[in-house]
Design a protein around this motif. Structure first.
Motif, mmCIF file in Angstrom:
data_model
loop_
_atom_site.group_PDB
_atom_site.id
_atom_site.type_symbol
_atom_site.label_atom_id
_atom_site.label_comp_id
_atom_site.label_asym_id
_atom_site.label_seq_id
_atom_site.Cartn_x
_atom_site.Cartn_y
_atom_site.Cartn_z
ATOM 1 N N TRP A 138 0.824 -1.209 0.000
ATOM 2 C CA TRP A 138 0.000 0.000 0.000
ATOM 3 C C TRP A 138 0.857 1.259 0.000
ATOM 4 O O TRP A 138 0.520 2.265 -0.648
ATOM 5 N N SER A 139 1.996 1.195 0.722
ATOM 6 C CA SER A 139 2.851 2.378 0.782
ATOM 7 C C SER A 139 3.618 2.560 -0.533
ATOM 8 O O SER A 139 3.892 3.695 -0.935
ATOM 9 N N ILE A 140 3.947 1.454 -1.211
ATOM 10 C CA ILE A 140 4.559 1.560 -2.535
ATOM 11 C C ILE A 140 3.580 2.197 -3.512
ATOM 12 O O ILE A 140 3.940 3.049 -4.327
ATOM 13 N N HIS A 141 2.324 1.771 -3.422
ATOM 14 C CA HIS A 141 1.261 2.354 -4.255
ATOM 15 C C HIS A 141 1.158 3.860 -4.010
ATOM 16 O O HIS A 141 1.098 4.655 -4.961
ATOM 17 N N LYS A 142 1.158 4.254 -2.751
ATOM 18 C CA LYS A 142 1.053 5.685 -2.437
ATOM 19 C C LYS A 142 2.305 6.437 -2.867
ATOM 20 O O LYS A 142 2.213 7.570 -3.364
ATOM 21 N N ALA A 143 3.477 5.824 -2.693
ATOM 22 C CA ALA A 143 4.718 6.479 -3.105
ATOM 23 C C ALA A 143 4.726 6.718 -4.614
ATOM 24 O O ALA A 143 5.150 7.785 -5.089
ATOM 25 N N LEU A 144 4.260 5.738 -5.384
ATOM 26 C CA LEU A 144 4.189 5.907 -6.844
ATOM 27 C C LEU A 144 3.202 7.008 -7.210
ATOM 28 O O LEU A 144 3.469 7.810 -8.116
ATOM 29 N N SER A 145 2.056 7.039 -6.520
ATOM 30 C CA SER A 145 1.068 8.086 -6.795
ATOM 31 C C SER A 145 1.647 9.468 -6.520
ATOM 32 O O SER A 145 1.483 10.402 -7.322
ATOM 33 N N LEU A 146 2.356 9.604 -5.397
ATOM 34 C CA LEU A 146 2.949 10.894 -5.058
ATOM 35 C C LEU A 146 4.118 11.237 -5.985
ATOM 36 O O LEU A 146 4.346 12.414 -6.292
ATOM 37 N N ALA A 147 4.853 10.210 -6.430
ATOM 38 C CA ALA A 147 5.933 10.461 -7.388
ATOM 39 C C ALA A 147 5.351 10.986 -8.698
ATOM 40 O O ALA A 147 5.908 11.904 -9.319
ATOM 41 N N LEU A 148 4.243 10.403 -9.126
ATOM 42 C CA LEU A 148 3.577 10.859 -10.350
ATOM 43 C C LEU A 148 3.098 12.291 -10.198
ATOM 44 O O LEU A 148 3.307 13.140 -11.080
ATOM 45 N N ILE A 149 2.483 12.587 -9.061
ATOM 46 C CA ILE A 149 2.030 13.956 -8.782
ATOM 47 C C ILE A 149 3.225 14.901 -8.702
ATOM 48 O O ILE A 149 3.187 16.024 -9.208
ATOM 49 N N GLY A 150 4.299 14.428 -8.069
ATOM 50 C CA GLY A 150 5.485 15.272 -7.903
ATOM 51 C C GLY A 150 6.100 15.675 -9.230
ATOM 52 O O GLY A 150 6.420 16.850 -9.441
ATOM 53 N N TRP A 151 6.265 14.696 -10.147
ATOM 54 C CA TRP A 151 6.868 15.053 -11.432
ATOM 55 C C TRP A 151 5.915 15.895 -12.275
ATOM 56 O O TRP A 151 6.350 16.800 -12.985
ATOM 57 N N ALA A 152 4.606 15.611 -12.180
ATOM 58 C CA ALA A 152 3.632 16.463 -12.870
ATOM 59 C C ALA A 152 3.716 17.895 -12.342
ATOM 60 O O ALA A 152 3.595 18.861 -13.111
ATOM 61 N N ALA A 153 3.949 18.043 -11.033
ATOM 62 C CA ALA A 153 4.086 19.381 -10.449
ATOM 63 C C ALA A 153 5.346 20.070 -10.953
ATOM 64 O O ALA A 153 5.354 21.287 -11.179
ATOM 65 N N VAL A 154 6.442 19.307 -11.132
ATOM 66 C CA VAL A 154 7.664 19.884 -11.689
ATOM 67 C C VAL A 154 7.387 20.441 -13.086
ATOM 68 O O VAL A 154 7.768 21.580 -13.414
ATOM 69 N N LEU A 155 6.716 19.647 -13.934
ATOM 70 C CA LEU A 155 6.408 20.099 -15.288
ATOM 71 C C LEU A 155 5.473 21.305 -15.256
ATOM 72 O O LEU A 155 5.631 22.245 -16.046
ATOM 73 N N ALA A 156 4.496 21.281 -14.337
ATOM 74 C CA ALA A 156 3.576 22.417 -14.229
ATOM 75 C C ALA A 156 4.327 23.676 -13.811
ATOM 76 O O ALA A 156 4.109 24.764 -14.360
ATOM 77 N N GLY A 157 5.219 23.553 -12.832
ATOM 78 C CA GLY A 157 6.014 24.706 -12.414
ATOM 79 C C GLY A 157 6.889 25.223 -13.535
ATOM 80 O O GLY A 157 7.046 26.433 -13.715
ATOM 81 N N TYR A 158 7.445 24.315 -14.328
ATOM 82 C CA TYR A 158 8.290 24.695 -15.459
ATOM 83 C C TYR A 158 7.486 25.472 -16.496
ATOM 84 O O TYR A 158 7.948 26.475 -17.044
ATOM 85 N N LEU A 159 6.256 25.005 -16.756
ATOM 86 C CA LEU A 159 5.431 25.652 -17.782
ATOM 87 C C LEU A 159 4.828 26.961 -17.300
ATOM 88 O O LEU A 159 4.853 27.973 -18.010
ATOM 89 N N VAL A 160 4.290 26.951 -16.086
ATOM 90 C CA VAL A 160 3.605 28.141 -15.570
ATOM 91 C C VAL A 160 4.573 29.303 -15.417
ATOM 92 O O VAL A 160 4.210 30.470 -15.633
ATOM 93 N N SER A 161 5.814 29.004 -15.059
ATOM 94 C CA SER A 161 6.795 30.071 -14.855
ATOM 95 C C SER A 161 7.366 30.614 -16.166
ATOM 96 O O SER A 161 8.165 31.548 -16.147
ATOM 97 N N ALA A 162 6.943 30.045 -17.300
ATOM 98 C CA ALA A 162 7.512 30.458 -18.587
ATOM 99 C C ALA A 162 7.313 31.946 -18.847
ATOM 100 O O ALA A 162 8.235 32.648 -19.282
#
Length: 504
Positions: A115-139
């Protein structure tokens, strides 16, 4: 991996022969590999979606490289150094790939619940999506940032490199072999950073034909291996990876290309060396008399330990060992299991040392020693309470969660993405001079160390940058001097690109 291993550079991006559409073959292979892995992995009923999430992390991590490759194929300009695509590839390997390799996922010899691996993967997915969002929004906000485009006089830079290389060699040897007090060790470490700067100047000038072929080959065949061996003698493989990436970025920044097979060989080598790195560091801390006095010989001892530690196992077990050595997913899941249920959030404590990174230790002799790796290991019981020598890396994604939970992952990674965009705009312009490429390579190679806490990475970048700028100031071209055609000082205005991973 398109944005990493294929041709890089605006000159090749504009080549009509390379303008072809369609999804690149490497990405098709990545998708096919994920589908194959999903069909083979079994994490039980509770973990049905684990391989699916792992595949999503891998493919989203590769998305900046995909966008870069597609832009290049359509003849559009791309940034010289594929900074964000490279970070994405590393992120995918650390957090998505482990669950696609084996059903038994470990890391740092830890195990975690499904269950914690599942949550870690979900948060990793959200985390990298947030990196891309920050990269784009700050353009839009960083479009007004004028790219830093320093210049040098080739003759002055050449003479300076001949001075920096021996100084850096001596400082690096002293830093590795002599137990110096902190007030002296820090300046010595900074002096050792002169070695890669001198080597970088030699590589850049060699690629421009500004030094003899003999000196250029000497830099590649002697200086680069010696430098990396000295880094390896410290027992920290991250320093070797940073050094290797710096060299790659110098090549990319001058329009060169690096074959994919070379990255595969490098990755296998680093993963193999991790087999003996822990025993080597234990010897450094407890039985240093068993180690050679020469840094090059010490590096050989680490290699020998790694070969002897390689298990005589089947292919499946070997893959599990490989996953254990590079996975950051299980340590993340391990932290999730215990935070905040048993261990409270840190509340930003690991970021408290960020302001002090601006002040070198020789100016502040009583500056607190950074011990986040020790505190992290003790706090979560990863290392024994009596162990005061082992340091455990605190990856930046895990650091966000350990401090503030899921909201910390979202906001922290978004901020990190915005920072990546600022650095890309400031240092990675299409018309960058060779001196600017050197600055970018120094910064980006260090920032790629995402498995280390932010203040440690940021502090090293700031202090090294001070040294680099002082060096480049000494090699600066006279205002009235003529410029080489490939060293334009014209700022790259409006070069920021909006897109998933941006023209990164």
């Amino acid at each position: 991996m398109g944005g990493v291993s294929l041709t890089v550079g605006a000159d090749r991006a504009s080549d009509p022969s390379r303008r072809r559409g369609g999804v690149p073959l490497w990405f098709v292979a990545a998708v096919a590999g994920c589908i194959w892995a999903i069909a083979r992995r079994d994490f039980g009923a509770e973990g049905y979606f684990v391989p699916w999430l792992g595949s999503a992390v891998v493919l989203l991590g590769l998305s900046p490289a995909l966008v870069r490759d597609l832009r290049r194929r359509h003849g559009q300009a791309v940034r010289p150094i594929p900074f964000v695509p490279l970070i994405g590839v590393i992120f995918a390997v650390y957090y998505g790939l482990p669950v696609l390799i084996s059903d038994r996922v470990t890391g740092l010899q830890l195990e975690a619940e499904v269950w914690s691996i599942h949550k870690a993967l979900s948060l990793a997915l959200i985390g990298w999506a947030a990196v891309l969002a920050g990269y784009l929004v700050s353009a839009l906000s960083v479009r007004r940032v004028r790219p830093l485009n320093v210049d040098w006089d080739p003759a002055r830079a050449r003479r300076l490199a001949l001075l920096l290389i021996p100084i850096g060699l001596v400082a690096a040897g002293a830093h590795r072999l002599v137990d110096l007090p902190p007030s002296i060790a820090q300046p010595m470490r900074l002096a050792s950073s002169l070695l890669p700067v001198g080597i970088g100047i030699a590589i850049l000038q060699g690629r421009r034909g500004q030094i003899s072929r003999g000196i250029y080959l000497f830099a590649w065949l002697v200086l680069v291996p010696t430098w990396l061996a000295m880094e390896l003698s410290g027992g920290l493989l991250g320093a070797v990876v940073v050094g290797g990436l710096l060299v790659c970025m110098l090549i990319w920044g001058t329009g060169g290309r690096i074959p994919l097979w070379l990255f595969v060989v490098g990755a296998i080598t680093i993963i193999s060396l991790r087999a003996g790195a822990r025993d080597y560091r234990r010897m450094m801390n407890n039985d240093e008399h068993l180690l050679a006095s020469n840094p090059i010989e010490r590096a050989g001892q680490l290699v020998a330990l790694s070969f002897s530690a390689m298990p005589n196992q089947g292919m499946g077990e070997r893959f599990e060992k490989i996953a254990d050595r590079f996975s950051q997913l299980v340590p993340f899941a391990y932290v999730i299991e215990r935070t905040p249920a048993a261990i409270p959030h840190w509340g930003g404590e690991t970021y408290a040392s960020l302001p002090s990174t601006f002040i070198p230790r020789f100016l502040w002799p009583d500056k607190p020693v950074k011990d986040v790796g020790q505190r992290f290991g003790h706090r979560y019981g990863i290392i024994d309470a009596s162990d005061h020598s082992t340091s455990i890396n605190l990856p930046q994604l895990v650091e966000c969660y350990a401090n503030f939970g899921a909201i910390g992952v979202l906001l922290g990674m978004f901020t990190l993405g915005a920072g990546y965009r600022f650095l890309d705009q400031l240092l990675n312009g299409v018309a960058a001079s060779d001196a600017s490429v050197l600055v970018a390579a120094v910064v980006f190679s260090s920032m790629a160390n995402i498995e280390t806490d932010l203040s440690m990475v940021f502090g090293l970048v700031l202090q090294t940058l001070v040294v680099v700028f002082i060096v480049l100031r000494l090699a600066q071209r006279d205002p009235e001097g003529s410029r080489l055609p490939n060293q334009s000082l014209q700022p790259q205005s409006g070069s920021a690109v909006v897109g998933a991973g941006g023209g990164a």
